[in-house]
Design an enzyme around this catalytic site. Structure first.
Site, PDB file in Angstrom:
ATOM      1  N   HIS A 100       0.839  -1.199   0.000  1.00 61.70           N
ATOM      2  CA  HIS A 100       0.000   0.000   0.000  1.00 61.70           C
ATOM      3  C   HIS A 100       0.878   1.255   0.000  1.00 61.70           C
ATOM      4  CE1 HIS A 100      -3.559  -2.336   2.030  1.00 61.70           C
ATOM      5  NE2 HIS A 100      -3.238  -2.787   0.841  1.00 61.70           N
ATOM      6  N   HIS A 165     -10.609 -13.430   5.815  1.00 62.93           N
ATOM      7  CA  HIS A 165      -9.898 -12.996   4.615  1.00 62.93           C
ATOM      8  C   HIS A 165     -10.229 -13.990   3.519  1.00 62.93           C
ATOM      9  CE1 HIS A 165      -6.669 -12.124   1.765  1.00 62.93           C
ATOM     10  NE2 HIS A 165      -6.514 -10.965   2.384  1.00 62.93           N
TER      11      HIS A 165
END
Length: 429
Positions: A100, A165
């Site tokens: 990120h 997830h």
């Protein structure tokens, strides 16, 4: 029944005889957050008592995209380190960005809370070789390169939050190392294990929501984390409204598994059968801000839909797809060609596109969104402007005696068939 869509709502009218159930989490009651944090830190006393003055301590924490309650627990954790003789100047907080972007100062402030300006904080950089250290290879050949500050610290503490997830099984725990503070190459290699090794063999069925046993992505993360062997973890569990409802701290393997088991118990919903129709809302803004975020609800809800059935997904996506590379993957109209491209040029957004197309081809998806209708159709889904229009389309796809589930908070509940063994969707027994 009102279902959230962006910052507004749709009203759903469905005949009671057609409704199999409304799937929600039990949203368990809990002690106040600071009590939970204090109790969890106390659980770490056997580890903290071995810390000594002058040791360099690195605390790994999540970035702004994953709220964990760090602004509440990091100050208390640092205070306890001070009591153990660790000075502020010997503590560094590394933000586990994975791949990120870097965080702004304001975002650092939100992450650190009262510690901002007091404790050194650095963002992990997955692309800077000078700030990475090679630790070794996993059993499948993934080269584990991680943040040098983490690798060279005397003590390492991992913090984060546990939740489902869609291909690592659960977040939290070992995920703070890989992909959290790993090189881009290691991140990509670990995510690539979603696919079976043989060409054209598709996705590994164990790389799935709520599955750890046999999950190759989870295994790669565990092996990488073992190379660091952190002193302990501090992981929270959050309610749908982002309130801390549990905290698990201590041994990085054992406590993570305990947290996963707790999460599966409280955020999965047993169903006796799959339905012809599932109507799922992501839960409104910001959970449906873009399609990549909304895919989480789509994935979980897919566990309640019959093959050949219909899903209505309410996801406004007023911020588009979430990444400019995502929609490009739908130039491939079949799974085989998309898989081939993934194997040649793997991207995480491509993996999400592949998972989307898998579901769009297994059953019909009617997407209610702000996305251009022609682009929704290119993704293999049927566009609709609102819920009423979507329900009208259902009448053309399903028999009049269809059965349906409604999921008002799709990102927080995993439907699980009663016939599925607990160990296949939760942690290994």
């Amino acid at each position: 029944m009102l279902l959230r869509y962006g910052e507004t709502t749709f009203s759903l009218q469905i005949p009671p005889g057609r409704l199999l159930g409304e799937l929600r989490t039990d949203n368990p009651a809990s002690d106040p957050p600071f009590q939970l944090i204090d109790r969890a830190i106390s659980d770490c006393e056997p580890y903290l008592s071995s810390f000594t003055k002058g040791e360099k301590v690195v605390i790994v924490t999540s970035d702004i995209t994953r709220y964990t309650g760090s602004d509440l627990y990091l100050p208390l954790l640092v205070d306890r380190l001070n009591q153990a003789g660790i000075s502020d100047r010997d503590i560094e907080i590394v933000v586990a960005l994975g791949i990120h972007r870097h965080q702004s100062e304001q975002e650092h402030k939100k992450i650190l809370g009262a510690l901002h300006g007091r404790i050194r904080v650095t963002d992990h950089d997955c692309d800077n070789p000078g700030k990475l250290a090679y630790l070794g290879n996993t059993s499948t050949g993934i080269g584990v390169e991680i943040n040098r500050s983490v690798a060279e610290a005397d003590r390492v503490i991992l913090t984060g939050t546990i939740g489902f997830h869609y291909f690592a099984g659960f977040g939290g725990g070992r995920k703070s190392i890989l992909p959290g503070v790993a090189s881009r190459r290691a991140c990509m290699a670990s995510h690539f294990t979603v696919l079976n090794p043989e060409p054209a063999s598709g996705k590994n069925p164990f790389a799935a929501t709520g599955v750890l046993d046999g999950n190759p992505v989870h295994q790669a993360m565990v092996e990488a984390c073992a190379m660091v062997d952190p002193d302990f973890i501090f992981n929270t569990v959050l309610s749908p409204d982002k309130r801390i409802i549990a905290a698990f701290a201590g041994d990085w393997r054992k406590k993570h598994l305990e947290g996963c088991s707790y999460y599966a118990d409280h955020f999965s919903c047993r169903i006796s059968e799959k339905a012809d129709l599932v109507i799922v809302s992501c839960g409104g803004f910001p959970k449906d801000i873009n399609f990549i975020q909304a895919h989480k609800s789509m994935e979980y809800a897919s566990h309640a839909v019959k093959d050949g059935g219909v899903m209505i997904l309410l996801a406004r996506c007023n911020d588009g797809y979430g990444h400019d590379t995502f929609h490009r993957w739908f130039r491939f109209k079949d799974l085989d060609s998309m898989e081939n491209e993934l194997r040649e040029h793997y991207e995480i957004n491509g993996q999400t596109a592949y998972a989307t197309l898998q579901k769009a081809q297994r059953f019909r998806v009617i997407l209610v969104s702000d996305l251009p209708p022609e682009e929704v159709a290119q993704m293999g889904m049927t566009p609709a402007g609102n819920l009423d229009e979507a329900m009208d389309k259902v009448a053309t796809f399903l028999p009049s005696d269809f059965k349906a589930y409604v999921i008002p908070e799709g990102g927080n509940v995993l439907p699980v068939l009663d016939t599925v063994r607990r160990s296949t969707f939760e942690v290994p027994g």
